[in-house]
Motif scaffolding. Sequence first.
Motif, PDB file in Angstrom:
ATOM      1  N   ARG A  35      14.003 -22.427 101.388  1.00  0.00           N
ATOM      2  CA  ARG A  35      12.610 -21.674 101.338  1.00  0.00           C
ATOM      3  C   ARG A  35      12.713 -20.373 101.554  1.00  0.00           C
ATOM      4  O   ARG A  35      11.652 -19.531 101.870  1.00  0.00           O
ATOM      5  CB  ARG A  35      11.667 -22.367 102.495  1.00  0.00           C
ATOM      6  N   TYR A  86       7.900 -19.558  94.513  1.00  0.00           N
ATOM      7  CA  TYR A  86       7.599 -20.687  95.562  1.00  0.00           C
ATOM      8  C   TYR A  86       6.349 -21.313  94.917  1.00  0.00           C
ATOM      9  O   TYR A  86       6.119 -22.503  95.049  1.00  0.00           O
ATOM     10  CB  TYR A  86       7.716 -20.363  96.960  1.00  0.00           C
ATOM     11  N   ASP A 137       6.154 -25.143  93.880  1.00  0.00           N
ATOM     12  CA  ASP A 137       5.254 -26.316  94.453  1.00  0.00           C
ATOM     13  C   ASP A 137       4.347 -26.947  93.519  1.00  0.00           C
ATOM     14  O   ASP A 137       3.576 -27.999  93.695  1.00  0.00           O
ATOM     15  CB  ASP A 137       4.123 -25.372  95.255  1.00  0.00           C
TER      16      ASP A 137
END
Length: 430
Positions: free
Chosen positions: A417, A402, A406
């Motif tokens: 997510r 993650y 980003d």
Amino acid sequence: MKVLLIGSGGREHALAWALSTSEKCEILYCAPGNAGIEDCAKCVDIAADDLDSLTRFAQEKAIDLVIVGPEAPLVAGLADKLKALNIAVFGPDAKAAQLEGSKGFMKDLCAKYDIPTAAYGRFADFDKARDFIEKQPGPVVVKADGLAAGKGVVICNNKQEAIEAARDMLSGNAFGSAGAEVIIEEFLDGEELSYFALADGKTLLPLNSAQDHKRAFDGDKGPNTGGMGAYSPAHLMTPALEQKILSRIIEPTLKAMEQENCPFTGVLFAGIMVVKGEPILLEYNTRFGDPECQTLMMRLQGDLLEILSAAADGKLSRITPSIGWSDKTALCVVMAANGYPGAYKKQTPIDGLKAANALDDIKIFHAGTAHGENGQYLSTGGRVLGITALGATVAEAQSKAYNAVDQIHWPEGFCRRDIGGRATQARKTG
Ligand code: AMP
Ligand code: GLY
């Protein structure tokens, strides 16, 4: 070796990445490939379903091994065409690919050889299907017999829904000829995992496990997709469970295929439901999973080309000692175009891939990209990227993946997510 890989998704990028590191690989072609695959293979503009052009290309370039990524060309007989020309191919012939191409074939094989799978009926006639549904004691799942791009399965809340699903499929409205027969089966309540094994017609080489996340949105909500993320190994997997999967499901299947005169060569991908600790076969695919493959390739220690080539040549028994797996967890987060699995825009710009790909323990596999201007990439499909990380634990792999997500700027894309969430949750509560 001169190698031709068929396909254009994240699975094929992961395979191309692993194949291209082999010392035995003289040249790797990929048909048709994508902008990410261009970094490790020479892409050739031939569609994965254009069997004649693929076969001609393999002949012209004196290809030593063809590796088939997706199921459609296998079911259509690409391996048969190549073998007739004495070109080695990793992937089953059309008869053996029925394990994926016909759910009825797979279920009948399980019934004949006592392989644990959900109880079922197989129907081409709507009235008979309806009678069967009405007699079932519990909830049922209705499946189109043929290939339906992962959409041919309807989990029904009640008998009326099941009857409508069967009517839709059998009328040809839902999936055309793939719905000419339906399978109606018992709904199994448990947790799923995917298991992969290689076969060369007689010898079995177990690979590893993964868990996929099929629904589009967090918390397993929204429509079914091809897979929004995966991690490997699956948190449910134990040595005892693996042994049961091999001895009760995979080994008897390979023996059965030999007895039925369609020995299986390629990768057997078992969708398993674990019910009260016992594995039950949901389905077979005759190819690597996408995005499960991305996680397997991150963990594989060994020469993929040597392994797949041995499978194609019936020489897997020679490979067995030399395959290893990182004991780390690999986790892949799929980034898809807004709207997927429904309608979505194409040719939308993506920035930040280079920086994200340069992060430690991160590899970005492209599933649907083309080159735009100034080093930018453009999206060309529904599932577009697979951000894949390696970590000491699921939580660490998740956090690395993650963090890389980003770094990517793609306003027209989205991701879940909570990939790996079932494993991190189980750890917390268990
Ligand atoms: P399949 O394409 O057969 O794997 O089905 C797609 C998905 O439907 C599976 O991954 C499961 O989540 C679900 N499914 C299929 N068959 C069953 C079943 N008999 N019971 C419960 N869920 C099922
Ligand atoms: N991710 C599921 C599949 O490849 O079928």
